[in-house]
Motif scaffolding. Structure first.
Motif, PDB file in Angstrom:
ATOM      1  N   ILE A  53       0.915  -1.162  -0.087  1.00  0.00           N
ATOM      2  CA  ILE A  53       0.167  -0.013   0.070  1.00  0.00           C
ATOM      3  C   ILE A  53       0.789   1.149  -0.029  1.00  0.00           C
ATOM      4  N   ILE A  54       0.680   2.112  -1.012  1.00  0.00           N
ATOM      5  CA  ILE A  54       1.521   3.286  -1.191  1.00  0.00           C
ATOM      6  C   ILE A  54       0.701   4.510  -1.097  1.00  0.00           C
ATOM      7  N   ALA A  55       0.908   5.367  -0.382  1.00  0.00           N
ATOM      8  CA  ALA A  55       0.263   6.714   0.035  1.00  0.00           C
ATOM      9  C   ALA A  55       1.141   7.957   0.099  1.00  0.00           C
ATOM     10  N   ASP A  63       3.943  -3.046   3.264  1.00  0.00           N
ATOM     11  CA  ASP A  63       3.047  -4.231   3.175  1.00  0.00           C
ATOM     12  C   ASP A  63       1.875  -3.808   4.156  1.00  0.00           C
ATOM     13  N   LEU A  64       0.785  -4.193   3.637  1.00  0.00           N
ATOM     14  CA  LEU A  64      -0.600  -3.986   4.407  1.00  0.00           C
ATOM     15  C   LEU A  64      -0.574  -4.497   5.867  1.00  0.00           C
ATOM     16  N   ALA A  91      -2.620 -10.793  -4.469  1.00  0.00           N
ATOM     17  CA  ALA A  91      -1.540 -10.028  -4.363  1.00  0.00           C
ATOM     18  C   ALA A  91      -1.842  -8.705  -5.349  1.00  0.00           C
ATOM     19  N   CYS A  92      -1.415  -7.499  -4.716  1.00  0.00           N
ATOM     20  CA  CYS A  92      -1.690  -6.420  -5.358  1.00  0.00           C
ATOM     21  C   CYS A  92      -0.922  -5.073  -4.905  1.00  0.00           C
ATOM     22  N   GLU A  93      -0.894  -4.003  -5.556  1.00  0.00           N
ATOM     23  CA  GLU A  93      -0.340  -2.857  -5.178  1.00  0.00           C
ATOM     24  C   GLU A  93      -1.663  -1.968  -5.229  1.00  0.00           C
TER      25      GLU A  93
END
Ligand code: MEV
Length: 321
Positions: A53-55, A63-64, A91-93
Motif C-alpha cells: 500500500i502506497i500513499a 506491506d498492508l 497480491a496487489c499494489e
C-alpha cells in the motif's frame, strides 16, 4: 489484468457544522476541483496475498500487514472484505494519491476512504453500492474523528449537494439558482476531532447556552435551505456571515479566519464563513462573477495560502464546474 481506479471528491460544509453533531441539519457540497484517486494493480507474480500500500501524501509505502489493525486504510480494506465475504486479497499494489489538502476542512479522510473502498470492491469484481460505501466510510471516519455526524462521508460518497441530519434520510438538494463560492485555505491545519471534542466540553459546561447556539445555527441552515431551493444564494450570503458569528460564539473560529471573513466581505462577497471544523482550515465566500478576482486577491493578502473557485450549478444552468 488492467489497473482498476476509483476517485472521490473533497467537500465543504455550506452551513450547520458542529450543530450537526447535535442532531441539527447541515448543508454540504462536493468540491470536485480536489480529488483522491486509488489505483489497484494485480501482482500475480508476487507472493500470494502480498498487498503493498502506497500513499505518498502521508509518506506511506508498506506491506498492508505492517499497518496496525485499526489504521484507517487497513480498516477500510477489512470492512470491504467483510462486506464482500472475502477472506484474503489477491497480491496487489494499492496506490492512493490525493490533491485534497489534509486537515483543511475538505474532508480528506472521507475522500481517501471512499476512493479506496470503491476501487477495492471494483477490483474484487463486486462494486459496492453507494449505501455500503457510505457506511464503511462512516465507520472509518470514527477512527479519524471520534464522534463524526456522518455528513462528510455522505456528501463525498454521493458527490452531490445534500441537506444532512442525523437519523433522517439524506435530502439531495435541487439548487434553483447557481452561485459562485470562493474557498480559501487559511494555511493552518486543524484536527476536526479536537475541535468537535472542544465544543463537546464547552457544551457539557453550559448546555443551555450551547443548545441555544445550535438552535440558532439550525435556523440559519433552514433559511439557507429555503434560499437554495427557492431563491438566490448569490444575494443571501449574509446568512453565511451570521452562521460564522455563531461559530465564533461556540469557540471554533480563530483571528485569522475572522480576518479572512472580514476581508472577503469588504472586497465585495455577499457573505462569508469558516467551513468545517474550524480552528484553521478554510473559509468560504459567496461572490458574484464580477467580484471573484477582487475577493480572491483580498483573501490572498489576508492569510489565504490557496484559493479554489467553484460554481454550484442551479437547475437552470447547463454546466457544473
Ligand atoms: C466537519 O466537516 C463537520 C463537523 O460538523 C464535524 C461533523 O459533522 O462530523 C465539524
Amino acid at each position: 489484468m488492467p489497473a482498476i481506479s476509483a476517485t472521490a471528491p473533497g467537500k465543504i460544509i455550506l452551513c450547520g457544522e458542529h450543530a450537526v453533531v447535535y442532531g441539527k441539519p447541515a448543508i454540504a457540497l462536493p468540491v470536485i476541483q480536489v480529488r483522491t484517486k486509488t489505483t489497484i494493480l494485480a501482482k500475480p507474480a508476487a507472493l500470494s496475498g502480498k498487498v503493498q500500500i502506497i500513499a505518498p501524501s502521508i509518506n506511506l509505502d508498506t506491506d498492508l500487514t505492517h499497518l496496525p489493525e485499526d489504521h484507517p486504510l487497513r480498516k477500510t480494506i477489512a470492512l470491504v472484505e467483510q462486506e464482500l465475504h472475502v477472506n484474503a486479497l489477491p497480491a496487489c499494489e494499492i496506490r492512493i494519491t490525493t490533491t485534497v489538502p489534509l486537515g483543511a476542512g475538505f474532508g480528506s479522510s472521507a475522500s481517501v476512504t471512499v476512493s479506496l473502498a470503491r476501487a477495492l470492491s471494483n477490483f474484487l469484481g463486486h462494486p459496492l453500492p453507494d449505501s455500503s460505501i457510505n457506511l464503511i466510510t462512516y465507520e472509518v471516519e470514527k477512527i479519524h474523528h471520534g464522534t463524526p455526524s456522518g455528513i462528510d462521508n455522505t456528501v463525498i460518497t454521493y458527490a452531490a449537494p445534500i441537506l444532512f441530519q442525523k437519523g433522517y434520510p439524506i435530502k439531495f438538494l435541487d439548487v434553483l439558482n447557481g452561485f459562485i463560492l470562493v474557498i480559501a485555505d487559511s494555511a493552518s491545519a486543524s484536527s476536526t476531532a479536537e475541535m468537535v471534542e472542544g465544543v463537546r466540553e464547552r457544551w457539557q459546561e453550559d448546555k443551555a447556552k450551547y443548545d441555544q447556539l445550535f438552535e440558532r445555527i439550525a435556523l440559519v441552515t433552514t433559511q439557507v435551505y429555503e434560499v437554495l431551493c427557492k431563491g438566490n444564494m448569490a444575494n443571501s450570503g449574509a446568512l453565511l456571515t451570521e452562521n460564522h458569528h455563531l461559530l465564533r460564539e461556540i469557540g471554533v473560529s480563530t483571528p485569522i479566519l475572522d480576518q479572512m471573513v472580514k476581508a472577503a466581505i469588504e472586497a465585495g462577497a455577499s457573505g462569508a464563513k469558516l467551513s468545517g471544523g474550524g480552528g484553521g482550515g478554510n473559509i468560504i465566500a459567496v461572490v458574484s462573477p464580477g467580484s471573484v478576482d477582487r475577493v480572491s486577491a483580498a483573501l490572498l493578502s489576508n492569510g489565504a495560502r490557496n484559493i479554489i473557485v467553484t460554481a454550484i450549478s442551479g437547475k437552470g444552468d447547463s454546466t457544473h464546474e
